[in-house]
Design an enzyme around this catalytic site. Structure first.
Site, PDB file in Angstrom:
ATOM      1  CB  ALA A  15      35.047  44.510  32.853  1.00 47.28           C
ATOM      2  CG  ASP A  16      40.361  39.808  33.174  1.00 48.69           C
ATOM      3  OD1 ASP A  16      40.515  39.793  34.040  1.00 48.69           O
ATOM      4  OD2 ASP A  16      41.285  39.496  32.510  1.00 48.69           O
TER       5      ASP A  16
END
Length: 199
Positions: A75-76
């Site tokens: 994820a970012d």
């Protein structure tokens, strides 16, 4: 299956996945996180999540020469003020500048989630609108002195002390934290993985 590989050092993402009933195993995923010139926040955050995923899976194959035993999740999260991408501050002065910029205004927080499982990679981006109250110079200085802003996109953590600055949130609280629960569960479900077990 109640285990997952998380290619992220974020304790918040790990906690969210554990709260969903997963046993979390860490994988490394080091990439260059520099935005491309003119890259929009949506494209940037999706690219980061997917490149982290590709890097983690590639390292797994290099080490084991077989498919990962569990799904690999990356994820970012990024903060966007208009067209500007606000990453993690590089200094206390940078953190002050970001908080002054967000003060009394609405900004976007985008979190991309990417999951690889059995040769298939899917991703999703969740966007929230966050409005800050007007911050005083004293509040900003005290918050920066706490150290909390220094490893957070946009120089604040909604789940920590920075939450006192949030006047209004439209979207996902867990998305702003770094892993949107609803979107993550739906993404896992699309790959045949239930999260939590009753989903």
């Amino acid at each position: 299956m109640n285990a997952i590989y998380l290619a992220s050092g974020s304790p918040r993402r790990r906690e969210i996945l554990e709260n969903l009933g997963f046993t979390v195993h860490r994988l490394p995923a080091d990439i260059d996180e520099t935005p491309k010139e003119g890259e929009a926040a949506l494209e940037y955050v999706r690219r980061m999540a997917c490149e982290k995923n590709q890097a983690a899976v590639a390292q797994w194959f290099t080490a084991h020469d077989e498919e990962p035993e569990f799904a690999v999740l990356t994820a970012d999260t990024t903060v966007a003020d208009g067209a500007a991408i606000l990453g993690k501050p590089e200094s206390e002065a940078d953190a002050v500048d970001m908080l002054e910029r967000l003060s009394g205004r609405t900004h976007q927080v985008l979190t991309a989630v990417c999951v690889y499982w059995q040769g298939v990679r899917h991703d999703v981006v969740q966007t929230s609108e966050v409005r800050f109250k007007t911050l005083t110079a004293e509040e900003i200085a005290a918050y920066v002195a706490s150290g909390e802003p220094m490893d957070k996109a946009g120089a604040y953590g909604i789940q920590g002390l920075g939450g006192v600055f949030v006047e209004h949130l439209q979207g996902s609280f867990t998305g702003v934290m770094g892993l949107p629960v609803y979107e993550t569960a739906q993404l896992l479900k699309s790959l045949g993985l239930a999260a939590p077990p009753f989903a």
